[in-house]
Design an enzyme around this catalytic site. Structure first.
Site, PDB file in Angstrom:
ATOM      1  N   GLN A  15       0.822  -1.211   0.000  1.00 16.62           N
ATOM      2  CA  GLN A  15       0.000   0.000   0.000  1.00 16.62           C
ATOM      3  C   GLN A  15       0.853   1.257   0.000  1.00 16.62           C
ATOM      4  OE1 GLN A  15      -1.169   0.906   4.483  1.00 16.62           O
ATOM      5  NE2 GLN A  15      -1.620  -1.249   3.992  1.00 16.62           N
ATOM      6  N   LYS A  73      -1.785  10.906   4.889  1.00 15.31           N
ATOM      7  CA  LYS A  73      -1.603   9.962   5.986  1.00 15.31           C
ATOM      8  C   LYS A  73      -0.144   9.508   6.106  1.00 15.31           C
ATOM      9  CE  LYS A  73      -3.721   5.733   7.879  1.00 15.31           C
ATOM     10  NZ  LYS A  73      -4.600   4.592   7.576  1.00 15.31           N
ATOM     11  N   GLU A 123       3.079   8.340   8.154  1.00 14.06           N
ATOM     12  CA  GLU A 123       3.045   7.545   9.377  1.00 14.06           C
ATOM     13  C   GLU A 123       4.441   7.237   9.905  1.00 14.06           C
ATOM     14  OE1 GLU A 123       0.617   4.361   7.851  1.00 14.06           O
ATOM     15  OE2 GLU A 123       2.350   3.055   7.575  1.00 14.06           O
ATOM     16  N   HIS A 152       4.794   0.412   0.833  1.00 14.51           N
ATOM     17  CA  HIS A 152       5.232  -0.337   2.002  1.00 14.51           C
ATOM     18  C   HIS A 152       4.234  -1.440   2.314  1.00 14.51           C
ATOM     19  CE1 HIS A 152       2.651   2.905   3.540  1.00 14.51           C
ATOM     20  NE2 HIS A 152       2.321   2.095   4.531  1.00 14.51           N
ATOM     21  N   ARG A 196      -4.281   0.391  -2.078  1.00  8.50           N
ATOM     22  CA  ARG A 196      -3.707  -0.954  -1.987  1.00  8.50           C
ATOM     23  C   ARG A 196      -3.487  -1.561  -3.371  1.00  8.50           C
ATOM     24  NH1 ARG A 196      -7.884  -0.573   1.716  1.00  8.50           N
ATOM     25  NH2 ARG A 196      -7.278  -0.711   3.914  1.00  8.50           N
ATOM     26  N   LYS A 203      -9.025  -6.875   0.158  1.00  2.67           N
ATOM     27  CA  LYS A 203      -9.738  -5.601   0.125  1.00  2.67           C
ATOM     28  C   LYS A 203      -9.617  -4.948  -1.254  1.00  2.67           C
ATOM     29  CE  LYS A 203      -9.035  -4.680   5.071  1.00  2.67           C
ATOM     30  NZ  LYS A 203      -8.478  -3.740   6.078  1.00  2.67           N
TER      31      LYS A 203
END
Length: 399
Positions: free
Chosen positions: A36, A61, A63, A208, A227, A233
Site C-alpha cells: 500500500q 496519511k 506515518e 510499504h 492498496r 480488500k
C-alpha cells in the site's frame, strides 16, 4: 476506524473540542498487511472527490512506526542495481515484466530521473501482468525456491544473505496469500528487519507493507489507503502506479534521540507537523516528570507498572494496555516505580509535533543514510498548518 471514546463513553472529540490531528495505536502483524501507499494532501482530495466510498476523507496519511518487537517490513523500492540482479536470477519474475521495461532497467543511465522513469515502467508492467501469467509464474517460482531452500540443496557460497532472505520472504508471503502475485513484492521492495526501539517514517506516496511483529504506529488523521496486493480488500493499481514517487532506497532507521535533557525520554520526530512520539522509561526505584505540553496528548502504557501524581493530586495506577488523554497545559505528571518491581514502567506518548525543526526521521526520497540491502559503489545516492483547539479545563482522562 470509528470515533474514540473515553472510559465513561464520552466521545474524545467532544472533550478535545475537535479532532486530534493524529491517530495513535499499537499494531500487531500476525500476517502481512497489504502492499500500500498513502496519498499526499492533493492526491487525497482528488481520490475523495472521485471515489468517496473507498477514500472516505481528503487528508494525507504520513506515518511513523517504532518497533516494540523485532519487526519485518517492506519499505520503499530497491535500487535498480538490485532489481536488475533479481530479474537475471529469477526467470519467473522476469516473465511477469515486459521486454521494454526490462531493457529500460538494464540500459538506464545514472541520472536519477531516468532511474525513476525506468522503475515506474517496470512496476507498471509487473502490476499489469495478466493474472493467468503471474499465477503460473508464481507457481514455478515457488516450486524452485522450495527445492532450493530444502535441506538437500547446497547453497553456493557466493550467494549473498540478502538474496536468501528475499527468497524466504516470498515463500512466506505466498503461504499467507495463495495465488497472489504480490508475494513477489520482495523482488521490488526493500525487506527490512527493525530492532526494538528503532523507528522509521513513511511519507506520502511511498510503497510499504508490514509483514510481522509489533509496533507503535502514529499517523495523520485519515483512513486513506491505496492498496495493490496481499489483500482481499479493494485494490486500486492504477492510482497506486500514478501516485508513487519512485524514490529508491529504504527510509532512515533511527533509534530516537534523548529529549528534555533526560536519556530516559526518547523522541521520535518525523518531518510533518501533525505528530511526534516519545518513549518514556522509568526504572524501579526512580521517578520521572513528564514534559509540560501546550498541546493535547495521548499516552499508552506499554509495559511494567507504577503510579503517577501531579500538583492537583491526580493519581493513576499504570498497567499495560491502559491509555490516557492529557489536555493541553495539563499539570505535569510524575511517574514513579517502586524499587521492589522487577522491571521498568514504559509508556508511549503522542502529540502534535513540537520539534518540527529537529526531525529525527526522513523518508526514502530525502534519506542519505541507507543505500539499499547491499550498497554498490555505482549507486547514487510544504508543511501544513495544524489547527489549534481551544484550551480545555478537563483533567486527564482514561480512554
Amino acid at each position: 476506524s470509528g470515533p474514540t471514546t473515553l472510559r465513561d463513553g464520552t466521545l474524545l472529540e467532544s472533550v478535545v473540542g475537535g479532532q486530534l490531528p493524529f491517530l495513535f495505536k499499537i499494531l500487531s502483524a500476525g500476517k502481512a498487511l497489504s502492499i500500500q501507499a498513502h496519498p499526499c494532501k492533493e492526491g487525497a482530495r482528488r481520490l475523495h472527490l472521485e471515489n468517496p466510498t473507498n477514500y472516505v476523507d481528503d487528508n494525507h496519511k504520513p506515518e511513523l512506526a517504532v518497533a516494540l518487537t523485532p519487526f519485518e517490513a517492506m519499505c520503499g523500492f530497491r535500487r535498480l542495481e538490485e532489481i536488475a540482479i533479481l530479474i537475471k536470477k529469477h526467470p519467473e519474475f522476469a516473465a511477469c515484466i515486459s521486454n521494454e521495461a526490462k531493457l529500460a532497467i538494464f540500459l538506464c543511465s545514472r541520472d536519477e530521473e531516468d532511474k525513476k522513469k525506468a522503475l515506474r515502467m517496470l512496476f507498471q508492467s509487473f502490476m499489469s501482468c495478466p493474472v493467468e501469467t503471474s499465477q503460473t509464474q508464481l507457481k514455478k517460482l515457488l516450486k524452485r525456491l522450495q527445492k532450493e531452500q530444502s535441506v538437500d540443496h547446497v547453497h553456493p557460497h557466493e550467494e549473498p544473505p540478502w538474496e536468501r532472505k528475499c527468497a524466504r520472504a516470498i515463500l512466506r508471503l505466498a503461504q499467507q496469500f495463495p495465488g497472489d502475485s504480490g508475494a513477489m513484492a520482495p523482488f521490488l521492495l526493500n525487506y527490512l528487519l527493525i530492532a526494538p526501539g528503532e523507528s522509521f517514517y513513511m511519507a506520502a506516496n511511498e510503497p510499504h507493507a508490514y509483514v510481522a511483529g509489533e509496533i507503535i504506529e502514529c499517523m495523520a488523521c485519515s483512513d486513506n489507503v491505496v492498496r495493490a496486493g496481499l489483500t482481499p480488500k479493494f485494490k486500486d493499481v492504477d492510482n497506486l502506479v500514478n501516485m508513487l514517487t519512485y524514490s529508491m532506497g529504504g527510509p532512515t532507521i533511527n533509534a530516537g534521540t534523548p529529549a528534555y535533557g533526560d536519556d530516559r525520554i526518547m523522541r521520535y520526530t518525523p518531518p510533518t507537523g501533525e505528530f511526534e512520539v516519545m518513549i518514556i522509561t522509568c526504572n524501579p526505584g526512580e521517578d520521572i516528570t513528564l514534559p509540560a505540553l501546550s498541546v493535547p496528548a495521548i499516552f499508552v502504557v506499554l509495559e511494567g507498572s507504577g503510579n503517577t501524581d501531579n500538583e492537583e493530586g491526580q493519581r493513576l495506577v499504570m498497567r499495560p494496555g491502559r491509555s490516557y488523554y492529557m489536555p493541553e497545559h495539563c499539570p505535569q505528571l510524575t511517574l514513579a516505580v517502586n524499587d521492589s518491581k522487577r522491571g521498568p514502567l514504559k509508556i508511549a506518548l503522542a502529540h502534535e509535533n513540537q520539534h518540527l525543526d529537529e526531525p529525527t526521521l526522513a523518508c526514502a526520497e530525502f534519506s542519505k543514510e541507507w543505500g539499499g540491502e547491499f550498497a554498490l559503489p555505482s549507486s547514487s545516492i510544504s508543511i501544513s498548518s495544524i489547527p489549534t483547539t481551544p484550551k480545555s479545563n478537563v483533567g486527564m482522562r482514561e480512554i
